[in-house]
Each structure stands twice: as structure tokens, then as C-alpha cells.
Design an enzyme around this catalytic site. Structure first.
Site, PDB file in Angstrom:
ATOM      1  N   ASP A  13       0.817  -1.230   0.000  1.00 17.44           N
ATOM      2  CA  ASP A  13       0.000   0.000   0.000  1.00 17.44           C
ATOM      3  C   ASP A  13       0.840   1.266   0.000  1.00 17.44           C
ATOM      4  OD1 ASP A  13      -2.302  -1.570   0.088  1.00 17.44           O
ATOM      5  OD2 ASP A  13      -2.275  -1.647   2.270  1.00 17.44           O
ATOM      6  N   LYS A  16       1.956   2.107  -5.055  1.00 19.87           N
ATOM      7  CA  LYS A  16       2.506   1.518  -6.285  1.00 19.87           C
ATOM      8  C   LYS A  16       1.600   1.812  -7.481  1.00 19.87           C
ATOM      9  CE  LYS A  16       2.412  -2.456  -4.312  1.00 19.87           C
ATOM     10  NZ  LYS A  16       2.086  -2.060  -2.926  1.00 19.87           N
ATOM     11  N   GLY A  40      -4.579  -4.151  -3.852  1.00 23.09           N
ATOM     12  CA  GLY A  40      -5.561  -3.103  -4.124  1.00 23.09           C
ATOM     13  C   GLY A  40      -4.773  -1.866  -4.508  1.00 23.09           C
ATOM     14  N   HIS A  41      -4.764  -1.537  -5.790  1.00 24.33           N
ATOM     15  CA  HIS A  41      -3.972  -0.406  -6.277  1.00 24.33           C
ATOM     16  C   HIS A  41      -4.906   0.722  -6.713  1.00 24.33           C
ATOM     17  CE1 HIS A  41      -0.327  -3.200  -7.274  1.00 24.33           C
ATOM     18  NE2 HIS A  41      -0.731  -3.279  -6.026  1.00 24.33           N
ATOM     19  N   THR A  42      -4.639   1.911  -6.221  1.00 24.50           N
ATOM     20  CA  THR A  42      -5.503   3.049  -6.541  1.00 24.50           C
ATOM     21  C   THR A  42      -4.833   3.950  -7.569  1.00 24.50           C
ATOM     22  OG1 THR A  42      -6.041   2.987  -4.200  1.00 24.50           O
ATOM     23  CG2 THR A  42      -6.927   4.850  -5.458  1.00 24.50           C
ATOM     24  N   GLN A 222       1.915  -5.958  -3.274  1.00 25.40           N
ATOM     25  CA  GLN A 222       2.437  -6.133  -1.902  1.00 25.40           C
ATOM     26  C   GLN A 222       3.750  -5.350  -1.703  1.00 25.40           C
ATOM     27  OE1 GLN A 222       1.303  -9.443  -3.515  1.00 25.40           O
ATOM     28  NE2 GLN A 222      -0.583  -8.493  -2.908  1.00 25.40           N
ATOM     29  N   THR A 237       3.029 -12.625   2.613  1.00 28.75           N
ATOM     30  CA  THR A 237       2.169 -13.224   1.606  1.00 28.75           C
ATOM     31  C   THR A 237       2.923 -14.443   1.051  1.00 28.75           C
ATOM     32  OG1 THR A 237       0.759 -12.781  -0.304  1.00 28.75           O
ATOM     33  CG2 THR A 237       2.958 -11.765  -0.343  1.00 28.75           C
ATOM     34  N   THR A 298      -8.694  -3.344  -0.532  1.00 33.17           N
ATOM     35  CA  THR A 298      -9.272  -4.660  -0.793  1.00 33.17           C
ATOM     36  C   THR A 298     -10.220  -5.091   0.322  1.00 33.17           C
ATOM     37  OG1 THR A 298      -7.363  -5.274  -2.102  1.00 33.17           O
ATOM     38  CG2 THR A 298      -8.659  -7.093  -1.244  1.00 33.17           C
ATOM     39  N   LYS A 329       3.057  10.266  -0.403  1.00 31.26           N
ATOM     40  CA  LYS A 329       2.256  10.797   0.713  1.00 31.26           C
ATOM     41  C   LYS A 329       3.028  11.740   1.635  1.00 31.26           C
ATOM     42  CE  LYS A 329      -1.493   8.261   1.534  1.00 31.26           C
ATOM     43  NZ  LYS A 329      -2.444   7.208   1.876  1.00 31.26           N
ATOM     44  N   LEU A 330       4.001  12.458   1.048  1.00 38.63           N
ATOM     45  CA  LEU A 330       4.734  13.437   1.849  1.00 38.63           C
ATOM     46  C   LEU A 330       3.759  14.475   2.397  1.00 38.63           C
ATOM     47  CD1 LEU A 330       7.657  14.193   2.699  1.00 38.63           C
ATOM     48  CD2 LEU A 330       7.709  15.743   0.745  1.00 38.63           C
ATOM     49  N   SER A 411       5.834  12.064  -4.204  1.00 34.55           N
ATOM     50  CA  SER A 411       4.410  12.207  -4.485  1.00 34.55           C
ATOM     51  C   SER A 411       3.776  13.068  -3.399  1.00 34.55           C
ATOM     52  CB  SER A 411       3.781  10.814  -4.556  1.00 34.55           C
ATOM     53  OG  SER A 411       2.401  10.914  -4.682  1.00 34.55           O
ATOM     54  N   GLY A 413       0.345  14.024  -3.495  1.00 32.76           N
ATOM     55  CA  GLY A 413      -1.111  13.926  -3.567  1.00 32.76           C
ATOM     56  C   GLY A 413      -1.463  12.697  -4.374  1.00 32.76           C
TER      57      GLY A 413
HETATM   58  P1  GDP Z   1      -0.722   0.431  -3.539  1.00 33.44           P
HETATM   59  O1  GDP Z   1      -1.361  -0.822  -3.092  1.00 33.44           O
HETATM   60  O2  GDP Z   1       0.742   0.452  -3.259  1.00 33.44           O
HETATM   61  O3  GDP Z   1      -1.018   0.766  -4.982  1.00 33.44           O
HETATM   62  O4  GDP Z   1      -1.347   1.619  -2.656  1.00 33.44           O
HETATM   63  P2  GDP Z   1      -2.900   1.797  -2.289  1.00 33.44           P
HETATM   64  O5  GDP Z   1      -3.633   2.286  -3.483  1.00 33.44           O
HETATM   65  O6  GDP Z   1      -3.417   0.579  -1.610  1.00 33.44           O
HETATM   66  O7  GDP Z   1      -2.800   2.896  -1.149  1.00 33.44           O
HETATM   67  C1  GDP Z   1      -2.229   4.142  -1.389  1.00 33.44           C
HETATM   68  C2  GDP Z   1      -3.294   5.230  -1.120  1.00 33.44           C
HETATM   69  O8  GDP Z   1      -2.668   6.479  -1.043  1.00 33.44           O
HETATM   70  C3  GDP Z   1      -4.319   5.352  -2.226  1.00 33.44           C
HETATM   71  O9  GDP Z   1      -5.541   5.758  -1.682  1.00 33.44           O
HETATM   72  C4  GDP Z   1      -3.736   6.460  -3.116  1.00 33.44           C
HETATM   73  O10 GDP Z   1      -4.733   7.158  -3.844  1.00 33.44           O
HETATM   74  C5  GDP Z   1      -3.130   7.344  -2.074  1.00 33.44           C
HETATM   75  N1  GDP Z   1      -1.936   8.095  -2.499  1.00 33.44           N
HETATM   76  C6  GDP Z   1      -0.915   7.701  -3.300  1.00 33.44           C
HETATM   77  N2  GDP Z   1       0.048   8.649  -3.340  1.00 33.44           N
HETATM   78  C7  GDP Z   1      -0.384   9.659  -2.544  1.00 33.44           C
HETATM   79  C8  GDP Z   1       0.187  10.899  -2.136  1.00 33.44           C
HETATM   80  O11 GDP Z   1       1.288  11.263  -2.509  1.00 33.44           O
HETATM   81  N3  GDP Z   1      -0.548  11.673  -1.282  1.00 33.44           N
HETATM   82  C9  GDP Z   1      -1.774  11.291  -0.819  1.00 33.44           C
HETATM   83  N4  GDP Z   1      -2.395  12.099   0.022  1.00 33.44           N
HETATM   84  N5  GDP Z   1      -2.320  10.129  -1.172  1.00 33.44           N
HETATM   85  C10 GDP Z   1      -1.641   9.308  -2.016  1.00 33.44           C
HETATM   86  P1  IMO Z   2      -0.937  -4.071  -2.306  1.00 31.48           P
HETATM   87  O1  IMO Z   2      -0.514  -4.612  -3.648  1.00 31.48           O
HETATM   88  C1  IMO Z   2      -0.884  -4.564   2.004  1.00 31.48           C
HETATM   89  C2  IMO Z   2      -0.958  -8.679   3.535  1.00 31.48           C
HETATM   90  C3  IMO Z   2      -2.181  -9.134   4.284  1.00 31.48           C
HETATM   91  C4  IMO Z   2      -1.544 -10.091   5.271  1.00 31.48           C
HETATM   92  C5  IMO Z   2      -0.461 -10.758   4.426  1.00 31.48           C
HETATM   93  C6  IMO Z   2      -0.876 -12.098   3.821  1.00 31.48           C
HETATM   94  O2  IMO Z   2      -2.230  -3.336  -2.349  1.00 31.48           O
HETATM   95  O3  IMO Z   2       0.169  -3.329  -1.661  1.00 31.48           O
HETATM   96  P2  IMO Z   2      -2.450 -12.765   1.794  1.00 31.48           P
HETATM   97  O4  IMO Z   2      -3.914 -12.517   1.548  1.00 31.48           O
HETATM   98  O5  IMO Z   2      -1.564 -12.206   0.732  1.00 31.48           O
HETATM   99  O6  IMO Z   2      -2.145 -14.204   2.084  1.00 31.48           O
HETATM  100  O7  IMO Z   2      -2.115 -11.967   3.166  1.00 31.48           O
HETATM  101  O8  IMO Z   2      -0.166  -9.849   3.388  1.00 31.48           O
HETATM  102  N1  IMO Z   2      -1.213  -8.134   2.175  1.00 31.48           N
HETATM  103  C7  IMO Z   2      -1.140  -6.834   1.863  1.00 31.48           C
HETATM  104  N2  IMO Z   2      -0.919  -5.756   2.641  1.00 31.48           N
HETATM  105  N3  IMO Z   2      -1.036  -4.421   0.669  1.00 31.48           N
HETATM  106  C8  IMO Z   2      -1.230  -5.491  -0.119  1.00 31.48           C
HETATM  107  O9  IMO Z   2      -1.258  -5.411  -1.460  1.00 31.48           O
HETATM  108  C9  IMO Z   2      -1.335  -6.774   0.472  1.00 31.48           C
HETATM  109  N4  IMO Z   2      -1.551  -8.013   0.005  1.00 31.48           N
HETATM  110  C10 IMO Z   2      -1.456  -8.843   1.044  1.00 31.48           C
HETATM  111  O10 IMO Z   2      -2.816  -8.051   4.938  1.00 31.48           O
HETATM  112  O11 IMO Z   2      -0.902  -9.379   6.292  1.00 31.48           O
HETATM  113 MG    MG Z   3      -2.903  -1.470  -1.846  1.00 31.11          MG
END
Ligand code: GDP
Ligand code: IMO
Ligand code: MG
Length: 428
Positions: A13, A16, A40-42, A222, A237, A298, A329-330, A411, A413
């Protein structure tokens, strides 16, 4: 030849999705190489929010997008995700799914759930999407792959054999209901018809892209600290979310990788169980969670929050051979009076500068902090490093020094535009 790997440098999270989308602009193809719909990628583009789990983020910009063989693929979940994205206007004429990709079946999901709930096993805090059991079957050599699904008779034969074994386990060990063969076969063979046009031997295609000088972007899911070998085992994972995972998961040689950007938040978050030395169980932790909207894409679970850990990110830099860091997220740190940076650990009075493999030792490590002055600057519209305030620059510069890696992206925002470029990509 120009290929760039995006890897999570913390526990997932890190942003990415956002960075992948930003770099997709320059790329010719985007490839997912491990993980599944635990991810879960946003991506936020022109005010529209896209949530991706299995589909590579490149799809948002209609670039060729490949699901490599190292992914754990739940075809029903993929179709659901594709339908949601289609409703947002996304086109799927450039999606490719590898024939060797292993399938997540309903019994994997059931076993993941039952094992997490069982008092006889360590609760990992998984996403309960069947990821662990799917990768187990892959290494146990009884997995079912996309190419099997394309041949109904072979699929049914393998499903029957696996289901016989799984139903015995469900009944005898978990006193749970058995799963129905016809129900699974119907759903999966229907899904097969939908995904058939996308299925290919993608390692050949990706290698051809590389050979012809195209820019290939590998999108990790991950993060390094969740790697099954190098993460906080067993709280990990079941795949390799590291640059090494790209080779097996996309079918390319290590010599084909040129650059690796590690994504790290300006602080740290973790979902699920396991050690987390810099975790903040106080008001500052709550502040980061609320200001940073730290709730899982997710599962919706609140993310554990803490200070940036340079020991962990330096470890990720070494494991992945990072050529750059993207600090995301600075902006979330704006408003804090002081910001702490973990520079080493203390264990029984001794200073540690590396992540110990022993979980009990890591669990007892206390962070050693350097304290930085905070800032009040609204950075959401800052686009150049020079325009950042001095305190933020000092903080970033120390992170770069301790992690032994240049910071190539900052980044400020969630939107694609809210990005400061501080380096070059794809050998430009
Ligand atoms: P990922 O799994 O690594 O793709 O990350 P996620 O999408 O699960 O979580 C990152 C969250 O931070 C998402 O809601 C993004 O929209 C948000 N985000 C990413 N970069 C920034 C940033 O520089 N600033 C802020 N405020 N939010 C960000
Ligand atoms: P992204 O790609 C954060 C964590 C789960 C748990 C461990 C094992 O969005 O960064 P699993 O279901 O893979 O067997 O769970 O890994 N986990 C994540 N944590 N971001 C993820 O994906 C994750 N995918 C799995 O919370 O601790
Ligand atoms: Mg994620």
C-alpha cells in the site's frame, strides 16, 4: 532494452498504483508478475478513481497490460473487476493473461478463511482471497493453470481430483460443508469463455517487447517486507514481491532488468498481523490513519501506522537492487510539529542496523529515532523539488542517505499530476 520494476519497499500500500500509472505514460507495456486480488492499487486520473486488484494499472491509459504467470488468478474476481472498470470507460482490447498462471479456486478461498479462523494455526491476517492455498498447490504440483481451464475436459479431471482431496480435508479437519463439483465447473467454464480471447504465452511477448527496445514496466503488488523469503515470515504473503520475483513471474532473464524503483510512504503502514517496530499506537498514529485515509482498498481494514523505518527500506533497497526511491504521501505529514525517522534498532541494549531474520528478535527491536522539525506547507500543488520547504528537504535527504538510494519521485497527492520528478526513467 529498457525495463523498469516497481516494487513496494515496505509492507504494501505504498502507492505503487499511483506511481505505476505515472510511469505508464512513458511505458509501452505494463506487466503484473506476482500476487493476486489480495492487492488493491488506486489510480486517480482526471478526478476519476480506479481501484485495481488483478488488472495491471496500465489499463487505465489503454496500454498493453499483461498478467504474468507468477500471478495467482481468480478468474471470477477478474471478470467482476473488468466489468466494474468497463463501467468506468476502460477498454480491454490490450489485456493479456499468461497460460501458465495458476488459478485460485473456491476451495483455496474456503481454506484460507478456515485456516485464519482455526485456533490450531497462526493467524496471519490474510486478505482471505485464497492466495496462500493457491501458491501452496502450485508448489505441491497439483495447481490448475489457465491453460488447463482452456481445455474443459482436462480442467474437469483436475478439479475432480483436487476436490476429492479438499472435501475430505474440509469435512474431517474443519467439519465444514463440502464444495460442489458441478457448481465450480459451471462457473469456471463460463469464465473460461470470457477470458479466452486474452490468453497467451506472455513471456514470449514480453521478451519480444524487451528485444525490440520497447519500454516495459513491471508492476509489483504487496511489498518487500511481505516477501515469502525476505519478509517478516510467517507474517507474509506467499509470493515474491521483489525484483527477483519479476524473472519467474514474467518469464524474463535477470539481465533484462535495468531499473528498480522502490515505493515507500513518507511514513509506514501495515495491514494484518506481524511485527512493526515503528508502529504508533497513539494519537499520532490515529492522525496519520485519518489524514492519509489509511484503510485497505481490498478489505477496508484500518491500516496500522508508524514512522518511516530506514532500516527496513535500506534492506528493501539491497534485496531489490533499487536504483531509485519514490517517496509517496509526503503531504500527509504536513501539520505535524515533529517527525521521527527510525535510523536503527536497539535489541537488548545493542544497536542493530539490519532486519533480523528471527521474528522473536525483530518483535523486541526498539526503534532508535532522529527527530525532524515538521512543516506547515500545503504541498499539493508543488511540482519541483526546489519548491519544497527546507524541513521536508532535510527529511528526504536523510532518508535517501540512510537508505543508500537516490529519491527519484516524490508524491504530494493521490492524483497523477501531484508528482515531483527528481530523476530519469527508462534510460532516458
Ligand atoms: P498500492 O497498493 O501500493 O497501490 O497503494 P494503495 O492504493 O493501496 O494505497 C495508497 C493510497 O494512497 C491510495 O488511496 C492512493 O490514492 C493514495 N496516495 C498515493 N500517493 C499519494 C500521495 O502522494 N498523497 C496522498 N495524500 N495520497 C496518495
Ligand atoms: P498491495 O498490492 C498490504 C498482507 C495481508 C496479510 C499478508 C498475507 O495493495 O500493496 P495474503 O492474503 O496475501 O495471504 O495476506 O499480506 N497483504 C497486503 N498488505 N497491501 C497489499 O497489497 C497486500 N496483500 C497482502 O494483509 O498481512
Ligand atoms: Mg494497496
Amino acid at each position: 532494452m529498457s525495463s523498469l520494476v516497481i516494487v513496494g519497499a515496505q509492507w504494501g500500500d505504498e502507492g505503487k498504483g499511483k506511481v505505476t500509472d505515472f510511469l505508464t505514460d512513458k511505458a509501452d507495456v505494463v506487466v503484473r508478475y506476482q500476487g493476486g486480488n489480495n492487492a488493491g492499487h488506486t489510480v486517480i486520473s482526471n478526478g476519476k478513481v480506479y481501484k485495481l486488484h488483478l488488472v495491471p494499472s496500465g489499463i487505465v491509459q489503454n496500454k498493453p497490460s499483461v498478467i504474468g504467470s507468477g500471478v495467482a488468478l481468480d478468474p471470477l474476481s477478474l471478470i467482476e473487476e473488468m466489468n466494474e472498470l468497463k463501467m468506468q470507460g476502460i477498454i480491454f482490447d490490450k489485456l493479456l493473461i499468461d497460460k501458465r498462471t495458476h488459478l485460485i479456486l473456491p476451495y483455496h478461498i474456503k481454506l484460507d478463511q478456515l485456516r485464519e479462523e482455526s485456533s490450531a494455526r497462526t493467524e496471519i491476517g490474510t486478505t482471505k482471497r485464497g492466495i496462500g492455498p493457491c501458491y501452496e498447490d502450485k508448489t505441491k504440483r497439483c495447481g490448475i493453470r489457465v491453460c488447463d481451464l482452456m481445455m474443459p475436459e482436462i480442467f474437469k479431471e483436475k478439479l475432480k481430483q483436487n476436490l476429492n482431496n479438499v472435501n475430505t480435508e474440509l469435512k474431517k479437519i474443519y467439519s465444514s460443508d463440502e464444495l460442489d463439483f458441478d457448481d465450480i465447473a459451471d462457473k469456471y467454464l463460463n469464465a473460461a469463455k470470457i477470458i479466452r480471447p486474452y490468453v497467451a504465452d506472455t513471456s514470449i511477448i514480453v521478451q519480444d517487447y524487451i528485444k525490440s527496445g520497447k519500454k516495459v514496466l513491471f508492476e509489483g503488488a504487496q511489498g518487500t517486507m511481505l516477501d515469502v523469503n525476505y519478509g517478516t515470515y510467517p507474517y507474509v504473503t506467499s509470493s515474491h514481491p521483489t525484483t527477483a520475483g519479476v524473472c519467474v513471474g514474467a518469464g524474463i532473464p535477470p539481465t533484462a532488468i535495468n531499473e528498480a524503483i522502490g515505493i515507500a510512504k513518507a511514513y509506514t503502514t501495515r495491514v494484518g498481523k506481524g511485527p512493526f517496530p515503528t508502529e504508533l499506537l497513539d494519537k499520532t498514529g490515529d492522525y496519520l490513519r485519518e489524514k492519509g485515509h489509511e484503510y485497505g482498498v481490498t478489505t477496508g481494514r484500518p491500516r496500522r501506522c508508524g514512522w518511516f523505518d530506514t532500516v527496513g527500506v535500506r534492506y528493501a533497497a539491497r534485496i531489490n537492487g533499487l536504483t531509485g526511491l519514490a517517496i509517496t504521501k509526503l503531504d500527509t505529514l504536513t501539520g505535524l510539529k515533529e517527525i521521527k525517522l527510525c535510523v536503527s534498532y536497539k535489541y537488548k541494549g545493542e544497536i542493530l542496523n539490519v532486519i533480523p531474520p528471527e521474528l522473536n528478535i525483530f518483535d523486541e527491536c526498539e526503534p532508535v529515532y532522529e527527530v525532524f522539525e515538521g512543516w506547515e506547507q500545503d504541498m499539493s500543488s508543488v511540482r519541483s523539488y526546489n519548491d519544497l520547504n527546507d524541513n521536508a528537504k532535510k527529511y528526504l535527504s536523510r532518508i535517501s542517505e540512510l537508505c543508500e538510494t537516490p529519491i527519484s519521485i516524490i508524491s504530494v497527492g493521490p492524483d497523477r499530476q501531484q508528482t515531483i520528478i527528481n530523476g530519469k526513467f527508462f534510460n532516458e
